[in-house]
Design a protein around this motif. Sequence first.
Motif, PDB file in Angstrom:
ATOM      1  N   TRP A  85       0.830  -1.202   0.000  1.00 48.20           N
ATOM      2  CA  TRP A  85       0.000   0.000   0.000  1.00 48.20           C
ATOM      3  C   TRP A  85       0.869   1.259   0.000  1.00 48.20           C
ATOM      4  N   ALA A  86       1.980   1.194   0.680  1.00 50.98           N
ATOM      5  CA  ALA A  86       2.895   2.339   0.698  1.00 50.98           C
ATOM      6  C   ALA A  86       3.420   2.628  -0.705  1.00 50.98           C
ATOM      7  N   GLY A  87       3.656   1.557  -1.476  1.00 54.51           N
ATOM      8  CA  GLY A  87       4.117   1.739  -2.854  1.00 54.51           C
ATOM      9  C   GLY A  87       3.100   2.498  -3.690  1.00 54.51           C
ATOM     10  N   ALA A  88       1.821   2.248  -3.430  1.00 59.19           N
ATOM     11  CA  ALA A  88       0.769   2.965  -4.150  1.00 59.19           C
ATOM     12  C   ALA A  88       0.732   4.435  -3.744  1.00 59.19           C
ATOM     13  N   VAL A 123       7.407   7.261   0.092  1.00 59.85           N
ATOM     14  CA  VAL A 123       6.640   6.737   1.228  1.00 59.85           C
ATOM     15  C   VAL A 123       7.028   5.287   1.488  1.00 59.85           C
ATOM     16  N   GLN A 124       7.106   4.507   0.432  1.00 58.97           N
ATOM     17  CA  GLN A 124       7.452   3.093   0.586  1.00 58.97           C
ATOM     18  C   GLN A 124       8.860   2.927   1.157  1.00 58.97           C
ATOM     19  N   ASN A 125       9.794   3.724   0.666  1.00 59.18           N
ATOM     20  CA  ASN A 125      11.160   3.637   1.170  1.00 59.18           C
ATOM     21  C   ASN A 125      11.233   4.017   2.646  1.00 59.18           C
ATOM     22  N   ARG A 126      10.508   5.051   3.028  1.00 56.76           N
ATOM     23  CA  ARG A 126      10.502   5.438   4.444  1.00 56.76           C
ATOM     24  C   ARG A 126       9.916   4.332   5.315  1.00 56.76           C
ATOM     25  N   LEU A 127       8.836   3.713   4.846  1.00 56.40           N
ATOM     26  CA  LEU A 127       8.191   2.656   5.626  1.00 56.40           C
ATOM     27  C   LEU A 127       9.118   1.462   5.800  1.00 56.40           C
ATOM     28  N   VAL A 128       9.726   1.015   4.720  1.00 52.69           N
ATOM     29  CA  VAL A 128      10.615  -0.155   4.806  1.00 52.69           C
ATOM     30  C   VAL A 128      11.757   0.103   5.776  1.00 52.69           C
ATOM     31  N   ALA A 141      -1.219  -2.617  15.329  1.00 54.32           N
ATOM     32  CA  ALA A 141      -1.052  -1.250  15.833  1.00 54.32           C
ATOM     33  C   ALA A 141       0.337  -0.718  15.479  1.00 54.32           C
ATOM     34  N   VAL A 142       1.329  -1.579  15.576  1.00 56.44           N
ATOM     35  CA  VAL A 142       2.698  -1.197  15.213  1.00 56.44           C
ATOM     36  C   VAL A 142       2.786  -0.850  13.724  1.00 56.44           C
ATOM     37  N   LEU A 143       2.167  -1.681  12.902  1.00 61.54           N
ATOM     38  CA  LEU A 143       2.207  -1.451  11.458  1.00 61.54           C
ATOM     39  C   LEU A 143       1.482  -0.167  11.081  1.00 61.54           C
ATOM     40  N   ALA A 144       0.339   0.086  11.697  1.00 64.99           N
ATOM     41  CA  ALA A 144      -0.418   1.302  11.394  1.00 64.99           C
ATOM     42  C   ALA A 144       0.360   2.543  11.815  1.00 64.99           C
ATOM     43  N   GLU A 145       0.994   2.476  12.985  1.00 64.57           N
ATOM     44  CA  GLU A 145       1.776   3.623  13.457  1.00 64.57           C
ATOM     45  C   GLU A 145       2.966   3.890  12.538  1.00 64.57           C
ATOM     46  N   ALA A 146       3.651   2.814  12.122  1.00 64.81           N
ATOM     47  CA  ALA A 146       4.785   2.969  11.208  1.00 64.81           C
ATOM     48  C   ALA A 146       4.325   3.553   9.880  1.00 64.81           C
ATOM     49  N   ALA A 147       3.155   3.124   9.419  1.00 62.82           N
ATOM     50  CA  ALA A 147       2.608   3.659   8.170  1.00 62.82           C
ATOM     51  C   ALA A 147       2.364   5.156   8.293  1.00 62.82           C
ATOM     52  N   GLY A 148       1.809   5.566   9.423  1.00 67.64           N
ATOM     53  CA  GLY A 148       1.572   6.987   9.647  1.00 67.64           C
ATOM     54  C   GLY A 148       2.865   7.775   9.670  1.00 67.64           C
ATOM     55  N   MET A 168       1.645   7.768   5.396  1.00 67.30           N
ATOM     56  CA  MET A 168       0.378   7.180   4.990  1.00 67.30           C
ATOM     57  C   MET A 168      -0.730   7.581   5.959  1.00 67.30           C
ATOM     58  N   ASP A 169      -1.957   7.285   5.610  1.00 67.26           N
ATOM     59  CA  ASP A 169      -3.094   7.516   6.505  1.00 67.26           C
ATOM     60  C   ASP A 169      -3.200   6.305   7.427  1.00 67.26           C
ATOM     61  N   ALA A 170      -2.767   6.468   8.660  1.00 68.20           N
ATOM     62  CA  ALA A 170      -2.717   5.342   9.592  1.00 68.20           C
ATOM     63  C   ALA A 170      -4.096   4.750   9.847  1.00 68.20           C
ATOM     64  N   SER A 171      -5.125   5.581   9.840  1.00 67.69           N
ATOM     65  CA  SER A 171      -6.473   5.084  10.123  1.00 67.69           C
ATOM     66  C   SER A 171      -6.965   4.158   9.016  1.00 67.69           C
ATOM     67  N   VAL A 172      -6.591   4.465   7.769  1.00 65.83           N
ATOM     68  CA  VAL A 172      -6.964   3.596   6.650  1.00 65.83           C
ATOM     69  C   VAL A 172      -6.249   2.254   6.770  1.00 65.83           C
ATOM     70  N   VAL A 173      -4.965   2.287   7.084  1.00 63.80           N
ATOM     71  CA  VAL A 173      -4.192   1.061   7.259  1.00 63.80           C
ATOM     72  C   VAL A 173      -4.774   0.233   8.398  1.00 63.80           C
ATOM     73  N   GLU A 174      -5.136   0.891   9.485  1.00 64.71           N
ATOM     74  CA  GLU A 174      -5.719   0.212  10.639  1.00 64.71           C
ATOM     75  C   GLU A 174      -7.028  -0.477  10.270  1.00 64.71           C
ATOM     76  N   THR A 175      -7.785   0.156   9.378  1.00 61.06           N
ATOM     77  CA  THR A 175      -9.064  -0.414   8.941  1.00 61.06           C
ATOM     78  C   THR A 175      -8.863  -1.593   8.001  1.00 61.06           C
ATOM     79  N   LEU A 176      -7.873  -1.498   7.131  1.00 59.27           N
ATOM     80  CA  LEU A 176      -7.653  -2.528   6.114  1.00 59.27           C
ATOM     81  C   LEU A 176      -6.981  -3.785   6.660  1.00 59.27           C
ATOM     82  N   LEU A 177      -6.100  -3.640   7.642  1.00 53.89           N
ATOM     83  CA  LEU A 177      -5.304  -4.782   8.092  1.00 53.89           C
ATOM     84  C   LEU A 177      -6.134  -5.987   8.551  1.00 53.89           C
TER      85      LEU A 177
END
Length: 227
Positions: A111-114, A119-124, A142-149, A153-162
Amino acid sequence: MSAENSITVDVVSDVVCPWCFIGQKRLDKAIASAGDIDVHVRWRPFQLDPTIPAGGMDRRQYMLGKFGSEERIREIHARIEPLGEAEEIHFAFGAIKVAPNTLDAHRVIRWAGAAGEDVQNRLVRRLFRLNFEEGVNLGDHAVLAEAAGEAGMDASVVETLLPTDADVEAVRNEIATASRMGITGVPCFLIEGKYAVMGAQEADTLADAIRQIAQAKARGELETATG
């Protein structure tokens, strides 16, 4: 920059692979020393062990089951740690309590790649640091969503999708594709989708490969070679 001076590197890796963390640092150095070549990096999924349960496993027990003894585990860590220090990685293997299943981490990386290459490089990079330097469980949503934020990225969207099955099959298909290509270990650097550099090679080796392929591309030889 012109397309001829632009190179794409697909990095097939797993966020719990210490050699992939070392490879990421060396790739950064290689790109910095590759001159005026415009290098685009994309992160592709691989799972060192897809059989780990979704909730993860006790890392000590997992490592003992895999390597057989505490002495063997210490030997492996002792070999990797100084290589990490040379790349300004401070491996804290003792702090890692959970061996996670990394499928969900790879979904977030996808999702970060999209959301964009940066964004993707920062997340990795953040996920590598969380796992290896802070001992954080990368299977925790929760860890993944926070890292995405933190990566933009929009952490709330990641939290919803996971908790859903979003992109589970897409990630598994990508991993299967890597297997069909003959990739059995990581990191693997696929340059222009045609040339594979296997393992955490030294930065100079990666930079040479990037320069040579960029030059061949500028001469129109890549199309000829595959045509």
